[in-house]
Design a protein around this motif. Structure first.
Motif, short mmCIF file in Angstrom:
data_model
loop_
_atom_site.label_atom_id
_atom_site.label_comp_id
_atom_site.label_asym_id
_atom_site.label_seq_id
_atom_site.Cartn_x
_atom_site.Cartn_y
_atom_site.Cartn_z
N LYS A 272 0.86 -1.20 0.00
CA LYS A 272 0.00 0.00 0.00
C LYS A 272 0.88 1.24 0.00
N GLN A 273 0.49 2.20 -0.80
CA GLN A 273 1.27 3.43 -0.89
C GLN A 273 1.04 4.30 0.34
N MET A 280 5.75 2.57 -1.29
CA MET A 280 4.94 1.38 -1.09
C MET A 280 5.40 0.65 0.18
N LEU A 303 -3.69 3.52 -2.78
CA LEU A 303 -3.25 2.65 -3.87
C LEU A 303 -2.69 1.35 -3.30
N TYR A 304 -3.13 0.23 -3.88
CA TYR A 304 -2.66 -1.10 -3.48
C TYR A 304 -2.06 -1.80 -4.69
N GLN A 305 -1.11 -2.71 -4.41
CA GLN A 305 -0.43 -3.44 -5.47
C GLN A 305 -0.06 -4.83 -4.98
N SER A 318 4.52 -8.10 -10.80
CA SER A 318 3.79 -7.05 -10.07
C SER A 318 2.53 -6.69 -10.82
N PRO A 321 -1.17 -0.92 -10.04
CA PRO A 321 -1.75 -0.34 -8.82
C PRO A 321 -3.25 -0.13 -8.99
N GLU A 323 -6.72 1.55 -6.94
CA GLU A 323 -7.13 2.45 -5.86
C GLU A 323 -8.33 1.89 -5.11
#
Length: 632
Positions: A272-273, A280, A303-305, A318, A321, A323
């Motif tokens: 998470k940013q 991140m 934002l999540y990744q 990866s 991202p 939201e």
């Protein structure tokens, strides 16, 4: 190739690692010795260079896991002891130089290991373990399925199918290997093995075999059941999913999970940013690799990744991202916070709230839920005492169903105490305990006192209403005086008078043919000093059905008498117009058969009414009607 995160931590001072942040430029980089070991072999980890002194008696071994040190082995007085964990059964001590032996090495053992010696006291020694394995020559084809036909004759023909289409030999793609076994009975058992190079597209393919053979009745065929073969393939794409789908609000149960198009699914990490640093940060997931937000809050927005690591190919993927937006309504405020108004005056309330959505406002009464108006401003005009109490401001987001917050504010109507009831009566029995209650309101909230002794308790119904309950014993003196409660405040006083009504049960004797009747005594607080209570019994109501039957019988009797008189008159036996009295001639058997009585309207002596303050009165149903008594 991305450098391992733990190595980056050690090289941060050189500013050559993309993950390094906030490391002072003058930090000394520790020396790292490279140790290599083949998969399945034993890796030897020394506690210093080859010229280090021996006889290590106090040593601790660590390895770096997620940028922190984890203790795995201790050496005390030359004796080694493993710590509980993944390395507990694979570590041992070799030689006086405190060499640590790690057996059955796997690719998961690639870590930075640290040796910390206290006796002798030496500088921490770092080693990086790298694991390797040669690639054996593996055939491209794999056994997909086996088809067996037992105890038949002659030898059948085998045909393999994939998704309903027959398979044929294809170099480096499909190979069918069949063999026949002759049983002792002379019958054949056929075994056919399908070998094929499966690809990702075959993950849902259906395979089955078919046996064709000839009998005197003609050609015959049998098919096996369809089977699905598991296909393993590396991931090519990773993505992030958020559940539930749609607009989310504070309080919802939200789950964030990662998925790939590979089989099996690799290990995942969710990032998470940081809203402040824009970097991140790794988030903690459950054992299934799912990030659970329960309940979801506005600070979870961002934002999540996803990142995946395939342990077979060691490839990291990866996701894009994505939201997450958690809609919210917070900080609902009403101004003024403690509103007050004069009776007959006016008051204005204003409501505000924070939200990432457009808001609508509604005003409700707290107790009744009555809708008073819409909009952020509420005008209260011509204030009355009843208008005091709780008011609710509800701020809601129409686009997000169920998203709303409320704020309560209590409005005070300034004025002297106001009693809920000025005077009330209570039915009581002598020598019993009763609870007398008194309710008053006002702003400021009043206090309540009683003119009699007893056990009093108070309860605040709201900010301007109080309820006092007094537990007392009903005595003759209390029946004479009654009770009075007084509500007082700096703005005035007010009272409630409680009149006590005596209730008793009177049972009459059986000779009176009456049932038990309720008897009451009313003691007026204005005339108690020189009066005593009197009692009268309530009359039993007559049955209307009996009265109606009696009237009908009387009418019939009168009709019979009239007919008899007319008959005698026609026969000349009844003189008419003569002076004097004549006896009605009737047969001897008919004489004295009927007796007609007309009763007066006097009430029976035992019948009475309850005496009130204005004297005796008749019951509403008693109109002094005459009735006829028929006797034989």
């Amino acid at each position: 190739m991305r450098l391992p995160r733990l190595v980056c931590a050690l090289l941060a001072a050189c500013c050559c690692c993309p993950h390094a942040t906030g490391v002072p430029q003058n930090t000394e980089v520790p020396a790292v010795e490279l140790v290599e070991a083949e998969v399945g072999n034993t890796a030897l980890l020394k506690c210093g260079p080859s010229d280090s002194p021996g006889n290590f008696s106090h040593v601790d071994w660590f390895f770096f896991h997620k940028e922190r040190e984890v203790l795995i082995f201790r050496v005390r007085h030359g004796q080694g002891q493993s710590e509980p964990g993944e390395y507990q059964h694979r570590l041992s001590l070799q030689g006086p130089e405190a060499t640590l032996a790690l057996s059955q090495v796997t690719p998961h053992d690639e870590h930075i290991f640290v040796c910390k010696s206290k006796r002798p006291r030496l500088q921490d020694y770092h080693m990086e373990l790298r694991v390797y394995s040669e690639y054996p020559l593996i055939p491209a084809l794999r056994a997909v399925a086996t088809c067996v036909g037992r105890n038949g004759y002659p030898i059948p023909q085998v045909i393999w199918y994939k998704n309903g289409r027959p398979l044929r030999e294809e170099e480096n793609r499909v190979h069918i290997q069949s063999k026949q076994i002759v049983e002792s009975s002379g019958l054949y058992t056929l075994q056919s093995v399908l070998n094929a190079q499966l690809v990702k597209e075959d993950k849902d393919a259906q395979f089955y075999c078919e046996l064709n053979y000839r009998l005197p009745s003609g050609n015959h065929m049998k098919e096996s059941k369809e089977v699905t073969v598991p296909v393993f393939y590396p991931a090519e794409k990773v993505w992030l999913e958020i559940e539930p789908v749609g607009l989310l609000k504070e309080g919802d149960h939200v789950e964030i999970k990662c998925l790939t198009d590979g089989n099996p699914q690799p290990d995942f990490t969710i990032w998470k940013q940081n809203a402040s640093t824009r970097e991140m940060e790794e988030k903690t997931t459950n054992e299934n690799g799912i990030l659970s937000l329960q309940p979801a809050q506005k600070q979870h927005s961002g934002l999540y990744q996803c990142q995946s690591l395939d342990l077979e190919t060691m490839i990291t993927l990866s996701s894009d991202p994505q939201e997450l937006v958690v809609n919210y309504v917070s900080d609902v405020r009403v101004n003024p916070t403690a509103p007050e108004g004069q009776e007959g005056g006016s008051l204005t309330l204003t409501c505000e709230a924070e939200s990432n959505q457009d808001l609508e406002f509604q005003w409700l009464r707290d107790k009744t839920g009555q809708l008073l108006g819409k909009g952020s401003i509420l005008h209260l005009n011509n204030l009355k005492r009843e208008g005091g109490g709780g008011y609710l401001c509800m701020a809601s987001a129409p686009r997000v169903p169920g998203l709303n917050r409320t704020q309560l504010v209590n409005v005070g109507i300034v004025g002297p105490p106001w009693m809920a009831i000025k005077e009330k009566k209570m039915w009581v029995q002598e020598n019993t305990a009763v609870n007398l209650s008194c309710e008053a309101s006002g702003h400021p909230r009043p206090t309540i006192s009683w003119n009699i002794n007893g056990s009093a308790t108070e309860r605040n119904l709201d900010l301007q209403t109080i309820l006092s309950t007094l537990n007392v014993l009903v005595t003759p003196e209390l029946l004479q005086t009654g009770a009075e409660c007084t509500a007082s405040s700096p703005l005035g006083r007010n009272t409630t008078i409680i009149i006590l009504e005596l209730v008793t049960l009177t049972t009459l004797t059986p000779d009176s043919n009456q049932t038990t009747a309720l008897s009451t005594s009313t003691v007026s607080p204005h005339a108690r000093a020189n009066s005593t209570s009197t009692e009268k019994k309530l009359p039993e109501p007559e049955s209307k059905g009996v009265v109606i039957v009696a009237v009908i019988v009387c009418i019939l009797v009168l009709a019979v008498l009239g007919a008899a008189l007319y008959f005698f008159y026609k026969k000349g036996k009844l003189p008419c117009g003569r002076s004097g009295k004549q006896e009605i001639t009737m047969p001897q058997s008919r004489k004295s058969e009927f007796v007609v009585e007309v009763k007066s309207d006097k009430l029976p002596e035992e019948m009475g009414l309850l005496q009130g303050s204005n004297g005796d009165k008749r019951a509403p149903g008693d109109q002094g009607e005459k009735y006829i008594d028929l006797r034989h």
